[in-house]
Motif scaffolding. Sequence first.
Motif, PDB file in Angstrom:
ATOM      1  N   SER A 262       1.018  -1.168   0.109  1.00 26.14           N
ATOM      2  CA  SER A 262      -0.059  -0.001   0.057  1.00 26.14           C
ATOM      3  C   SER A 262       0.850   1.454  -0.103  1.00 26.14           C
ATOM      4  O   SER A 262       2.248   1.249   0.210  1.00 26.14           O
ATOM      5  CB  SER A 262      -1.023  -0.203   1.275  1.00 26.14           C
ATOM      6  OG  SER A 262      -1.835  -0.979   1.164  1.00 26.14           O
ATOM      7  N   PRO A 263       0.200   2.455  -0.271  1.00 24.36           N
ATOM      8  CA  PRO A 263       1.131   3.438  -0.687  1.00 24.36           C
ATOM      9  C   PRO A 263       1.891   3.917   0.502  1.00 24.36           C
ATOM     10  O   PRO A 263       2.858   4.460   0.400  1.00 24.36           O
ATOM     11  CB  PRO A 263       0.024   4.621  -1.085  1.00 24.36           C
ATOM     12  CG  PRO A 263      -1.146   3.866  -1.433  1.00 24.36           C
ATOM     13  CD  PRO A 263      -1.052   2.606  -0.743  1.00 24.36           C
TER      14      PRO A 263
ATOM     15  N   SER B 116      -9.971   5.535  -7.869  1.00 24.52           N
ATOM     16  CA  SER B 116      -8.981   4.858  -6.794  1.00 24.52           C
ATOM     17  C   SER B 116      -9.676   3.787  -6.229  1.00 24.52           C
ATOM     18  O   SER B 116     -11.022   3.936  -6.006  1.00 24.52           O
ATOM     19  CB  SER B 116      -8.336   5.878  -5.956  1.00 24.52           C
ATOM     20  OG  SER B 116      -9.178   6.447  -5.095  1.00 24.52           O
TER      21      SER B 116
ATOM     22  N   LEU C 281      -9.793   4.237  -2.788  1.00 32.41           N
ATOM     23  CA  LEU C 281     -10.498   5.175  -1.717  1.00 32.41           C
ATOM     24  C   LEU C 281     -11.911   5.558  -2.177  1.00 32.41           C
ATOM     25  O   LEU C 281     -12.900   5.694  -1.816  1.00 32.41           O
ATOM     26  CB  LEU C 281      -9.437   6.214  -1.295  1.00 32.41           C
ATOM     27  CG  LEU C 281     -10.374   7.316  -0.504  1.00 32.41           C
ATOM     28  CD1 LEU C 281     -10.612   6.952   1.110  1.00 32.41           C
ATOM     29  CD2 LEU C 281      -9.270   8.614  -0.257  1.00 32.41           C
TER      30      LEU C 281
ATOM     31  N   LEU D 143     -14.594   3.262  -2.454  1.00 30.03           N
ATOM     32  CA  LEU D 143     -15.365   2.811  -0.848  1.00 30.03           C
ATOM     33  C   LEU D 143     -16.254   4.212  -0.707  1.00 30.03           C
ATOM     34  O   LEU D 143     -17.339   4.073  -0.346  1.00 30.03           O
ATOM     35  CB  LEU D 143     -14.169   2.851  -0.101  1.00 30.03           C
ATOM     36  CG  LEU D 143     -13.345   1.508   0.082  1.00 30.03           C
ATOM     37  CD1 LEU D 143     -12.068   1.751   0.829  1.00 30.03           C
ATOM     38  CD2 LEU D 143     -14.085   0.392   0.738  1.00 30.03           C
TER      39      LEU D 143
ATOM     40  N   THR E  18      -6.638  -2.003   9.375  1.00 35.61           N
ATOM     41  CA  THR E  18      -6.754  -1.987   7.960  1.00 35.61           C
ATOM     42  C   THR E  18      -5.907  -0.772   7.607  1.00 35.61           C
ATOM     43  O   THR E  18      -5.480   0.086   8.239  1.00 35.61           O
ATOM     44  CB  THR E  18      -8.121  -1.719   7.560  1.00 35.61           C
ATOM     45  OG1 THR E  18      -8.181  -1.622   5.894  1.00 35.61           O
ATOM     46  CG2 THR E  18      -8.953  -0.367   7.815  1.00 35.61           C
TER      47      THR E  18
ATOM     48  N   ALA F  37      -7.607   4.057   4.049  1.00 35.84           N
ATOM     49  CA  ALA F  37      -8.674   4.502   3.178  1.00 35.84           C
ATOM     50  C   ALA F  37      -9.746   3.899   3.553  1.00 35.84           C
ATOM     51  O   ALA F  37     -10.776   4.617   3.334  1.00 35.84           O
ATOM     52  CB  ALA F  37      -8.116   4.022   1.754  1.00 35.84           C
ATOM     53  N   THR F  38      -9.966   2.749   4.244  1.00 35.52           N
ATOM     54  CA  THR F  38     -11.015   2.141   4.599  1.00 35.52           C
ATOM     55  C   THR F  38     -12.021   3.201   5.656  1.00 35.52           C
ATOM     56  O   THR F  38     -13.243   3.202   5.431  1.00 35.52           O
ATOM     57  CB  THR F  38     -10.713   0.573   5.333  1.00 35.52           C
ATOM     58  OG1 THR F  38      -9.916   0.019   4.727  1.00 35.52           O
ATOM     59  CG2 THR F  38     -12.302   0.056   5.459  1.00 35.52           C
TER      60      THR F  38
ATOM     61  N   VAL G 116     -12.903  -6.010   5.574  1.00 38.82           N
ATOM     62  CA  VAL G 116     -11.513  -5.893   4.644  1.00 38.82           C
ATOM     63  C   VAL G 116     -11.060  -7.169   4.291  1.00 38.82           C
ATOM     64  O   VAL G 116     -10.748  -7.866   5.467  1.00 38.82           O
ATOM     65  CB  VAL G 116     -10.461  -4.963   5.392  1.00 38.82           C
ATOM     66  CG1 VAL G 116      -9.330  -4.697   4.444  1.00 38.82           C
ATOM     67  CG2 VAL G 116     -11.072  -3.557   5.755  1.00 38.82           C
TER      68      VAL G 116
ATOM     69  N   ALA H 149      -9.807  -4.520  -1.671  1.00 41.82           N
ATOM     70  CA  ALA H 149      -8.564  -3.827  -2.559  1.00 41.82           C
ATOM     71  C   ALA H 149      -7.269  -4.840  -2.521  1.00 41.82           C
ATOM     72  O   ALA H 149      -6.433  -4.738  -3.353  1.00 41.82           O
ATOM     73  CB  ALA H 149      -7.955  -2.534  -1.658  1.00 41.82           C
TER      74      ALA H 149
ATOM     75  N   SER I 291      -9.312  -1.712  -5.585  1.00 47.37           N
ATOM     76  CA  SER I 291      -8.290  -0.721  -5.881  1.00 47.37           C
ATOM     77  C   SER I 291      -7.231  -1.578  -7.069  1.00 47.37           C
ATOM     78  O   SER I 291      -7.000  -2.739  -7.034  1.00 47.37           O
ATOM     79  CB  SER I 291      -7.312  -0.644  -4.753  1.00 47.37           C
ATOM     80  OG  SER I 291      -6.100   0.117  -5.234  1.00 47.37           O
TER      81      SER I 291
ATOM     82  N   GLY J  85      -6.395   3.667 -10.035  1.00 50.03           N
ATOM     83  CA  GLY J  85      -7.535   3.214 -10.508  1.00 50.03           C
ATOM     84  C   GLY J  85      -8.380   2.365  -9.469  1.00 50.03           C
ATOM     85  O   GLY J  85      -7.850   1.986  -8.412  1.00 50.03           O
TER      86      GLY J  85
ATOM     87  N   TYR K  85       0.040  -2.913   9.205  1.00 54.22           N
ATOM     88  CA  TYR K  85       0.460  -1.522   9.032  1.00 54.22           C
ATOM     89  C   TYR K  85       0.993  -0.846  10.180  1.00 54.22           C
ATOM     90  O   TYR K  85       0.655  -1.594  11.613  1.00 54.22           O
ATOM     91  CB  TYR K  85      -0.781  -0.732   8.715  1.00 54.22           C
ATOM     92  CG  TYR K  85      -1.354  -1.106   7.228  1.00 54.22           C
ATOM     93  CD1 TYR K  85      -0.916  -0.522   6.196  1.00 54.22           C
ATOM     94  CD2 TYR K  85      -2.375  -1.975   7.385  1.00 54.22           C
ATOM     95  CE1 TYR K  85      -1.422  -0.781   4.886  1.00 54.22           C
ATOM     96  CE2 TYR K  85      -2.840  -2.465   6.018  1.00 54.22           C
ATOM     97  CZ  TYR K  85      -2.264  -1.800   4.792  1.00 54.22           C
ATOM     98  OH  TYR K  85      -2.861  -2.180   3.626  1.00 54.22           O
TER      99      TYR K  85
HETATM  100  C1  LIG Z   1      -7.309  -2.380   2.302  1.00 55.82           C
HETATM  101  C2  LIG Z   1      -7.179  -1.319   1.560  1.00 55.82           C
HETATM  102  N1  LIG Z   1      -8.162  -0.269   1.199  1.00 55.82           N
HETATM  103  C3  LIG Z   1      -8.286   0.575   0.497  1.00 55.82           C
HETATM  104  C4  LIG Z   1      -7.007   0.796  -0.206  1.00 55.82           C
HETATM  105  C5  LIG Z   1      -7.039   2.245  -1.174  1.00 55.82           C
HETATM  106  O1  LIG Z   1      -6.905   2.290  -2.475  1.00 55.82           O
HETATM  107  P1  LIG Z   1      -6.181   3.250  -3.103  1.00 55.82           P
HETATM  108  O2  LIG Z   1      -4.715   3.244  -2.966  1.00 55.82           O
HETATM  109  O3  LIG Z   1      -6.416   2.698  -4.827  1.00 55.82           O
HETATM  110  O4  LIG Z   1      -7.036   4.590  -2.876  1.00 55.82           O
HETATM  111  C6  LIG Z   1      -5.979   0.152  -0.075  1.00 55.82           C
HETATM  112  C7  LIG Z   1      -4.893   0.252  -1.023  1.00 55.82           C
HETATM  113  O5  LIG Z   1      -3.993   1.146  -1.084  1.00 55.82           O
HETATM  114  C8  LIG Z   1      -5.911  -1.179   0.685  1.00 55.82           C
HETATM  115  O6  LIG Z   1      -4.972  -1.879   0.747  1.00 55.82           O
END
Ligand SMILES: Cc1ncc(COP(=O)(O)O)c(C=O)c1O
Length: 408
Positions: free
Chosen positions: A2-3, A84, A86, A89, A110, A113-114, A156, A184, A206, A219, A350
């Motif tokens: 994840s970012p 994305s 996010l 959701l 999680t 973003a959730t 999740v 995601a 995601s 995306g 995380y």
């Molecule tokens: C569990 C979870 N939810 C939401 C996201 C959000 O996705 P995005 O990065 O495409 O916004 C991610 C990934 O980054 C994720 O791992």
Amino acid sequence: MSPTSMTTATASQAVTSSATGRASEPPVPFVDLAAQHTALRGEIDAAIARVIDQGQFVLGDEVARFEAEFAAYCGARFAVGVASGLDALTLALTALGIGPGDEVITAANTFIATALAIVRVGARPVLVDCDPETLSIDVGQVVAAISPRTRAILPVHLYGRLADMPQLAQLAERHGIALVEDAAQAHGAALDGRAAGAWGAAGCFSFYPSKNLGALGDGGAVVTSDAALAEKLRTLRNYGGQTKYRHELAGFNSRLDTLQAAVLRVKLPHLDEWNHARRQAAAKLRELLTVSPSPSLPLRGDESIRLRALPRDAEFPIDHVQHLFPIEVDHRDEVARRLGDLGIGVAIHYPTPVHLTPAMAHLGYQPGAFPVAERAAERLLSLPLYPEIRDEQLQRVAAAVRSAVGSS
Ligand SMILES: Cc1ncc(COP(=O)(O)O)c(C=O)c1O
């Protein structure tokens, strides 16, 4: 990955590894997107050229085709491409009419973003802890958290393994509340033959580049079998209207980019084979790391390396897609540092549970509120795992882990 996850070891590092005894070996990166893209480069280039030649850069045929293909892949009637995960959701909750005064139950462990999506629509995230064995949302605690304000449960499918969807689906139905999946990390995962995204009113994906199905940028998509919900999502993502300058809803600009849709169409047919390769690599890594006679079972608590988020094969026919391969170790940060020194890319999913994240301070949770999630945040470490990872790399990862743990 994840970012926001922490990673070590870049592809350019060359290291001396005492773990494997060889003098100088190339690092094992945490993810290796180049390997996937090299194999598909000709097809990806052709798909991008096709979009440029067609001149349709927003929505259009490529997006519609990808949506149909992805919906079919998930066993759902519709998919709506958005910008994305996010946004997937956020738009799903918006389309379900969830907003101020409402509560949405989700897991404390999680990616942010959730919870952020729930906050974005003006609702309150009601957090619960996870199951200590699987790290999936604890269903018993979900039951206890349901209140008259609860409008949705948002499980999740962490690390590529489905949450306990049969129980959660029953619960949601019994209480007349929506079930929205954060899928995601679980493209292609399934439970009892039903795919991630096809259990709830809406399944949110995601396509962040390192996901099991990743674009060349951001995306996302919402999958649903509810025609009215799909129509609302298509409207919401496009300024609240589907005909130019007619806006029925106060919407968003959140469309899946057409170039990304074209690239995702090249990749989707490979997803099953990639997920299979991930599972095989994970099985190999488990075997290499496990000293227990039964490699499909977690090691006992007194072992120094504990394998986490495993499918409980014997109990559930869960099709795990191993987005990540987390292990649990003592002195995690020190082990991570040593692995970095040995040229092994690692990440943490995380480092801070949602309730202790500054952006969520307004929810008022205190340290100690969710002990399993807090312990996971202190002890989990994700090892390199991707479809193209080679046996010899897995052996180096396992040897390095043993060395790093042994000397910590
Ligand atoms: C569990 C979870 N939810 C939401 C996201 C959000 O996705 P995005 O990065 O495409 O916004 C991610 C990934 O980054 C994720 O791992």
